[in-house]
Design an enzyme around this catalytic site. Structure first.
Site, PDB file in Angstrom:
ATOM      1  N   LYS A   1     -44.335  -2.781 -17.296  1.00  0.00           N
ATOM      2  CA  LYS A   1     -43.652  -3.431 -18.415  1.00  0.00           C
ATOM      3  C   LYS A   1     -44.115  -2.803 -19.732  1.00  0.00           C
ATOM      4  O   LYS A   1     -45.313  -2.537 -19.900  1.00  0.00           O
ATOM      5  CB  LYS A   1     -43.978  -4.925 -18.390  1.00  0.00           C
ATOM      6  CG  LYS A   1     -43.209  -5.779 -19.392  1.00  0.00           C
ATOM      7  CD  LYS A   1     -43.583  -7.256 -19.219  1.00  0.00           C
ATOM      8  CE  LYS A   1     -42.818  -8.175 -20.141  1.00  0.00           C
ATOM      9  NZ  LYS A   1     -43.185  -9.601 -19.944  1.00  0.00           N
TER      10      LYS A   1
ATOM     11  N   SER B   1     -39.246 -12.543 -19.458  1.00  0.00           N
ATOM     12  CA  SER B   1     -39.080 -11.337 -20.231  1.00  0.00           C
ATOM     13  C   SER B   1     -39.317 -10.057 -19.433  1.00  0.00           C
ATOM     14  O   SER B   1     -38.954  -8.979 -19.900  1.00  0.00           O
ATOM     15  CB  SER B   1     -40.034 -11.348 -21.423  1.00  0.00           C
ATOM     16  OG  SER B   1     -41.368 -11.344 -20.982  1.00  0.00           O
TER      17      SER B   1
ATOM     18  N   SER C   1     -42.533 -15.423 -17.421  1.00  0.00           N
ATOM     19  CA  SER C   1     -41.907 -14.103 -17.567  1.00  0.00           C
ATOM     20  C   SER C   1     -42.074 -13.153 -16.382  1.00  0.00           C
ATOM     21  O   SER C   1     -41.451 -12.090 -16.365  1.00  0.00           O
ATOM     22  CB  SER C   1     -42.421 -13.412 -18.831  1.00  0.00           C
ATOM     23  OG  SER C   1     -41.803 -13.950 -19.971  1.00  0.00           O
TER      24      SER C   1
END
Lengths: 99, 488
Positions: free
Chosen positions: B74, B149, B173
């Site tokens: 990420k 996210s 997330s």
């Protein structure tokens, strides 16, 4: 909870955020409905309840103070929007005569 | 595509060169560019790293446990060798001076960080629509969001572009996008995995964890990721267990709590049915279920959306345009701050900074931040009581399956409430995992959430693995990606 454009502008200033006119106007209703939602917390029985600021009860984490290599000025300035002679260059902090 | 386990085994035994694994991986990633799972892919570095592993093997050197495994990371985890943008225009072009501890650990174990995945700006969002570089698409239906996210990481694993990825989870997330994409995602207990080099959002809530196709791969990654780090003083000092060794034990006699607050109004019928079906499977595996109550759940979303923005408003003060990031012009220093942040930060990030600033400001602190911090204690207490009675808690991850792009974009509060089942674990610091447990009538994946006490990850991975031995939901591949999967 009612919120005015003035309130939004005040918070944006505290948060150091420039908002465009339409941006600020949109935040008035959005933030008001979010703040309204927070009102439900009032019903939670917290009279004798201490706050949680951290999920873990770790305290006083110590380690040896061992010197290690730093990154040096060139690397430190790698992402600087403006740099000069090994320093970050920023706009004037004090007005003329203020120093 | 091979799993993490199969890839590392294959490379170690010489059945498949790491370079071939990487070539296939890069081919799949470029063929899937339209889902925009990645913000940055470094083919050259990845292939060079793969060749080094093959050379090391040919010299008879010992190889790491994750040798040759391509992993996506990420883009809020710092990498010195690739851009770190956090999905924000503020950090476009930013180049970190160091690697996140989790990135170092993975690469030391032989894994290869192939690229950086898309996310909601600064990890604030539940749909990956808040990325300044455009939204990620759900591999199961490109009209729908992958969740967020960590939407890029979940989509990359779901589309079988990479065998595993890292995400971060502040309010769901990792688990929410894993559920909406049909993959397995673990949020470790707070302090289990180092946050060094994770760009901070809510420092008392953030935790890094693995997203993989199954619980065994997640366990293999946790064996590398978990454990104390001198540079993150919030990591727990005790040595973590061997997760991969813990998953094989049967769950006969496991006690599973079913919180009625997680099965109430707002839960879609299809998600409810799939989660109940999954609980039936756990029963056939020997688990005993017990109805429990987490009475303060109704306050969790309000509590979280005060605590997390308050922490964010402080953490994001560093993005001031002076030492790194976007700098805009202004008459004086304050104007430079305001213009840089006004231009560099997106709508949701500004919204949360303003909520947090308001909640911490003079005259409002007691009513908002302090009140929320006390409610947080009540929510922790709910879980402490529950875990004195049961080993794990089971429920849904999300109220619905993946929603359409744009569906909730204009209603921030509706978007916040899609996190209602994942937020409590972050407030309490406990661990949670999302496990694929079915599909709705449209063929969209549904996730089962299992939660465990603070350092109960081994029990969660074991339960998830035993569930996956008895079910096939985790083997589901999005139809559009079956061909690439078969070709690999």
């Amino acid at each position: 909870m009612s919120l005015t454009l003035e309130d939004v502008r005040r918070v944006a200033h505290l948060a150091r955020l420039n908002l465009a006119e339409d941006e600020a106007a949109a935040y008035v209703d959005q933030l008001a409905s979010i703040l309204d939602y927070f009102e439900r917390l009032g019903a939670a029985p917290t009279a004798d309840v201490p706050p949680t600021v951290h999920a873990l009860a770790l305290q006083d984490v110590l380690r040896d103070d061992v010197p290690a290599a730093g990154c040096g000025p060139d690397l430190a300035l790698r992402n600087a929007p403006s740099a000069d002679q090994g320093y970050f260059k920023v706009p004037k902090v004090l007005a003329d005569g203020e120093a | 595509m091979l799993t993490v386990f199969e890839t590392a085994e294959g490379v170690r035994r010489g059945r498949v060169p790491a370079e071939d694994v990487m070539h296939d991986c890069l081919k799949r990633i470029s063929a899937a560019a339209e889902i925009r799972a990645f913000l940055h892919v470094d083919a050259e570095r990845s292939l060079a790293a793969a060749r080094r592993i093959d050379e090391a093997r040919s010299r008879g050197e010992a190889l790491g446990p994750l040798c040759g495994v391509p992993i996506a990371v990420k883009d809020n985890l710092c990498t010195s060798f690739a851009p770190t943008t956090c999905g924000s225009a503020m950090l476009a072009g930013f180049s970190s001076l160091y690697d996140a501890e989790v990135v170092r650990r993975l690469e030391r174990a032989g894994a290869i960080v192939v690229g950086k995945t898309n996310l909601d700006e600064f990890a604030m969002g539940s749909s990956t629509e808040n990325s300044a570089f455009g939204p990620t698409r759900n591999p199961w239906d490109p009209k729908r969001v992958p969740g967020g996210s960590s939407g890029g990481s979940a989509a990359a694993v779901a589309a079988r572009l990479v065998p595993a990825a890292l995400g971060s989870d502040t309010g769901g997330s990792i688990r929410q996008p894993a559920a909406l994409c049909g993959v397995t995602g673990l949020k470790p207990g707070y302090g289990r995995v180092s946050r060094f080099g994770l760009v901070a959002f809510g420092s008392s809530l953030d935790q890094v964890g693995p997203i993989a196709t199954d619980a065994r791969d997640a366990a293999l990654l946790m064996n590398i990721l978990a454990g104390p780090d001198a540079r993150d003083s919030t990591t727990a000092p005790d040595a973590p267990p061997d997760y991969a060794a813990a998953i094989d034990a049967p769950i006969d006699g496991l006690s599973v709590g079913l919180p009625h607050e997680y099965f109430g109004e707002g839960l879609s019928a299809e998600v409810r049915a799939a989660v109940h079906g999954a609980i039936d499977v756990l029963r056939t595996l020997g688990a005993r279920t017990k109805d429990i109550t987490l009475p303060h759940t109704e306050y969790a979303a309000a509590c979280y959306y005060l605590v997390a923005p308050a922490e964010a408003s402080s953490n994001l003060a560093r993005f001031d345009g002076l030492r790194y990031g976007r700098r805009a012009g202004g008459a004086d220093l304050i104007e430079v701050y305001k213009a840089s942040r006004g231009q560099g930060l997106g709508a949701e990030v500004k919204r949360r900074i303003m909520i947090g600033t308001h909640a911490l400001s003079s005259g409002y602190y007691d009513a908002y931040y302090d009140k929320a911090s006390r409610v947080r204690t009540l929510i922790r207490g709910d879980f402490e009581r529950a875990f004195s009675e049961v080993d794990v808690i089971a429920g849904p991850v999300t109220p619905t399956t993946a929603f359409c792009l744009g569906e909730k974009a204009s209603d921030p509060l509706a978007m916040y409430l899609s996190d209602v089942y994942t937020i409590p674990a972050n407030l309490a610091g406990i661990c949670g995992i999302s496990v694929p447990c079915g599909f709705d009538a449209r063929g969209l994946p549904i996730g089962l959430q299992l939660m465990g006490p603070v350092f109960g990850e081994a029990r969660l991975l074991q339960t998830a693995h035993q569930f996956q031995l008895a079910t096939d939901y985790h083997r589901g591949v999005p139809p559009a990606f079956l061909a690439t999967e078969a070709a690999a």
